[in-house]
Design an enzyme around this catalytic site. Structure first.
Site, PDB file in Angstrom:
ATOM      1  N   GLN A   1       0.823  -1.216   0.000  1.00  0.00           N
ATOM      2  CA  GLN A   1       0.000   0.000   0.000  1.00  0.00           C
ATOM      3  C   GLN A   1       0.856   1.264   0.000  1.00  0.00           C
ATOM      4  O   GLN A   1       2.060   1.197   0.217  1.00  0.00           O
ATOM      5  CB  GLN A   1      -0.915  -0.008   1.235  1.00  0.00           C
ATOM      6  CG  GLN A   1      -0.192  -0.321   2.524  1.00  0.00           C
ATOM      7  CD  GLN A   1      -1.054  -1.094   3.530  1.00  0.00           C
ATOM      8  OE1 GLN A   1      -2.281  -1.101   3.467  1.00  0.00           O
ATOM      9  NE2 GLN A   1      -0.405  -1.797   4.437  1.00  0.00           N
TER      10      GLN A   1
ATOM     11  N   HIS B   1      -9.571   2.749  19.379  1.00  0.00           N
ATOM     12  CA  HIS B   1      -8.813   1.645  19.987  1.00  0.00           C
ATOM     13  C   HIS B   1      -9.469   1.140  21.275  1.00  0.00           C
ATOM     14  O   HIS B   1      -9.481  -0.069  21.531  1.00  0.00           O
ATOM     15  CB  HIS B   1      -7.360   2.070  20.224  1.00  0.00           C
ATOM     16  CG  HIS B   1      -6.580   2.174  18.950  1.00  0.00           C
ATOM     17  ND1 HIS B   1      -5.920   3.323  18.550  1.00  0.00           N
ATOM     18  CD2 HIS B   1      -6.392   1.266  17.959  1.00  0.00           C
ATOM     19  CE1 HIS B   1      -5.350   3.111  17.367  1.00  0.00           C
ATOM     20  NE2 HIS B   1      -5.626   1.866  16.983  1.00  0.00           N
TER      21      HIS B   1
ATOM     22  N   ASP C   1       0.064  -0.063  13.995  1.00  0.00           N
ATOM     23  CA  ASP C   1       0.382   1.167  14.741  1.00  0.00           C
ATOM     24  C   ASP C   1       0.553   0.908  16.233  1.00  0.00           C
ATOM     25  O   ASP C   1       1.087   1.737  16.956  1.00  0.00           O
ATOM     26  CB  ASP C   1      -0.735   2.191  14.531  1.00  0.00           C
ATOM     27  CG  ASP C   1      -2.102   1.574  14.809  1.00  0.00           C
ATOM     28  OD1 ASP C   1      -2.736   1.054  13.859  1.00  0.00           O
ATOM     29  OD2 ASP C   1      -2.512   1.535  15.980  1.00  0.00           O
TER      30      ASP C   1
ATOM     31  N   GLY D   1      -2.954 -12.321   8.061  1.00  0.00           N
ATOM     32  CA  GLY D   1      -3.891 -12.881   9.038  1.00  0.00           C
ATOM     33  C   GLY D   1      -4.815 -13.919   8.434  1.00  0.00           C
ATOM     34  O   GLY D   1      -5.193 -14.896   9.088  1.00  0.00           O
TER      35      GLY D   1
ATOM     36  N   ASP E   1      -8.123  -5.357  13.388  1.00  0.00           N
ATOM     37  CA  ASP E   1      -7.949  -3.908  13.235  1.00  0.00           C
ATOM     38  C   ASP E   1      -7.289  -3.688  11.874  1.00  0.00           C
ATOM     39  O   ASP E   1      -6.093  -3.425  11.772  1.00  0.00           O
ATOM     40  CB  ASP E   1      -7.063  -3.372  14.364  1.00  0.00           C
ATOM     41  CG  ASP E   1      -6.725  -1.899  14.173  1.00  0.00           C
ATOM     42  OD1 ASP E   1      -5.707  -1.435  14.745  1.00  0.00           O
ATOM     43  OD2 ASP E   1      -7.458  -1.223  13.423  1.00  0.00           O
ATOM     44  N   CYS E   2      -8.077  -3.864  10.824  1.00  0.00           N
ATOM     45  CA  CYS E   2      -7.513  -3.866   9.470  1.00  0.00           C
ATOM     46  C   CYS E   2      -7.936  -2.619   8.701  1.00  0.00           C
ATOM     47  O   CYS E   2      -8.763  -1.844   9.168  1.00  0.00           O
ATOM     48  CB  CYS E   2      -7.988  -5.118   8.734  1.00  0.00           C
ATOM     49  SG  CYS E   2      -9.771  -5.196   8.534  1.00  0.00           S
ATOM     50  N   THR E   3      -7.381  -2.452   7.510  1.00  0.00           N
ATOM     51  CA  THR E   3      -7.794  -1.398   6.592  1.00  0.00           C
ATOM     52  C   THR E   3      -9.155  -1.781   6.002  1.00  0.00           C
ATOM     53  O   THR E   3      -9.654  -2.882   6.227  1.00  0.00           O
ATOM     54  CB  THR E   3      -6.749  -1.293   5.463  1.00  0.00           C
ATOM     55  OG1 THR E   3      -6.276  -2.602   5.151  1.00  0.00           O
ATOM     56  CG2 THR E   3      -5.550  -0.462   5.902  1.00  0.00           C
ATOM     57  N   ASP E   4      -9.739  -0.860   5.267  1.00  0.00           N
ATOM     58  CA  ASP E   4     -11.010  -1.166   4.600  1.00  0.00           C
ATOM     59  C   ASP E   4     -10.790  -2.282   3.573  1.00  0.00           C
ATOM     60  O   ASP E   4      -9.648  -2.589   3.229  1.00  0.00           O
ATOM     61  CB  ASP E   4     -11.536   0.104   3.905  1.00  0.00           C
ATOM     62  CG  ASP E   4     -12.143   1.082   4.907  1.00  0.00           C
ATOM     63  OD1 ASP E   4     -12.496   2.200   4.510  1.00  0.00           O
ATOM     64  OD2 ASP E   4     -12.259   0.711   6.100  1.00  0.00           O
TER      65      ASP E   4
END
Ligand code: SAM
Length: 273
Positions: free
Chosen positions: A31, A62, A87, A139, A157-160
């Site tokens: 990305q 979070h 992060d 994952g 907790d991933c990106t779109d």
């Protein structure tokens, strides 16, 4: 110091404008990574043109993705799987739960982890904690091989659902997550911003229903996103609506937990389109 306006293009007709100081940029194998600094939001991470979080309001996201599933368990969680979250914000919140024995984190993009450790260290948890194991891994692949009934919490907790995260919104992925979750465990995943990306929530919700007897939706007001973010939570046992432990954060508390499950009627309409 160079300053300019950067626009996060939300739709062809609408964007969020930030006056920024550029901190870091890298095209990774997965990305386009950018870190900017803004007077109002502080430093913030952008992946493929989408703001992931800002220093100013990341705690709302979070705390929700950690304490809502953790508080809904009958017993404090012990074994945790985190997918994404390079992060380190999720790790930070998990480390506030003393009963946790092990946290395995799988982040696919090493560059995100390295850049956040260097430029956004303040929001990250402590990776020298012996309970935390960090791996660079996909994952979706890991959950196909992991042993059954191993985790109390699986936090995605991933990106779109673009690029490397597309596989994390599939029926197969949800079925594997259900297989590796303990019978009383909880799975949670961000389901994007229904106002701007209305297709993601129903897609994730109905696919997850193929894997979990109980799928619930919750929401959180994260100002930098421009509107509320949705989450789906899966369980193989009962509902997660009732908080069973009084965790207290800067945003999260038992009353906020209850309110998080009250979703607007137009979100329900999205599910029935
Ligand atoms: N809070 C953010 C949000 O709501 O959009 C997510 C932040 S976090 C930085 C997202 C992380 O998910 C990214 O670092 C990305 O590399 C990671 N990721 C995406 N697909 C993945 C996969 N298949 N396996 C592991 N990590 C993945």
């Amino acid at each position: 110091m160079t300053r300019y306006w950067w626009f996060e293009k939300i739709t062809p007709h609408y964007s969020h404008g930030y006056n920024v100081i550029p901190i870091y940029e890298k095209r990774t194998p997965y990305q386009h990574l950018l870190i900017y600094k803004n007077q109002l939001w502080g430093r913030f991470l952008v992946l493929d043109g989408i703001t992931q979080f800002t220093e100013k309001d990341e705690f709302i996201y979070h705390e929700t993705i950690v304490f809502c599933p953790a508080a809904s368990l009958d017993f404090p969680p012990e074994n945790i799987l985190v997918i994404g979250g390079g992060d380190g914000g999720v790790i930070r919140e998990l480390q506030k739960i003393p009963e946790i024995k092990s946290i395995l984190q799988l982040e696919i993009d090493q560059e995100v982890f390295k850049a956040c450790q260097k430029y956004l260290r303040e929001i990250a948890g402590d990776y020298s904690d012996p309970r935390v194991e960090f791996r660079i891994a996909d994952g979706a692949k890991f959950v196909t091989e992991a042993p059954a009934e191993s985790y109390d919490l699986v936090i995605v907790d991933c990106t779109d659902p673009i690029g490397p995260a597309v596989v994390l919104y599939t029926e197969e992925f949800y079925k594997n997550v259900a297989r590796i979750l303990k019978p009383t465990g909880r799975f949670i995943q961000q389901a994007s911003i229904p106002r701007f990306y209305p297709e993601t929530l129903p897609m994730a919700y109905y696919r997850a229903q193929k894997a979990f007897p109980v799928v619930e939706i919750l929401r959180a007001p994260v100002p930098c996103y421009g509107d509320e973010i949705a989450f789906i939570m899966g369980s193989k046992s009962d509902s997660s609506r009732q908080p069973k432990r009084p965790y207290q954060g800067r945003f999260y508390n038992p009353e906020v937990h209850l309110a998080s499950f009250a979703i607007p009627s137009w979100w329900q309409d999205l599910l029935h389109k």
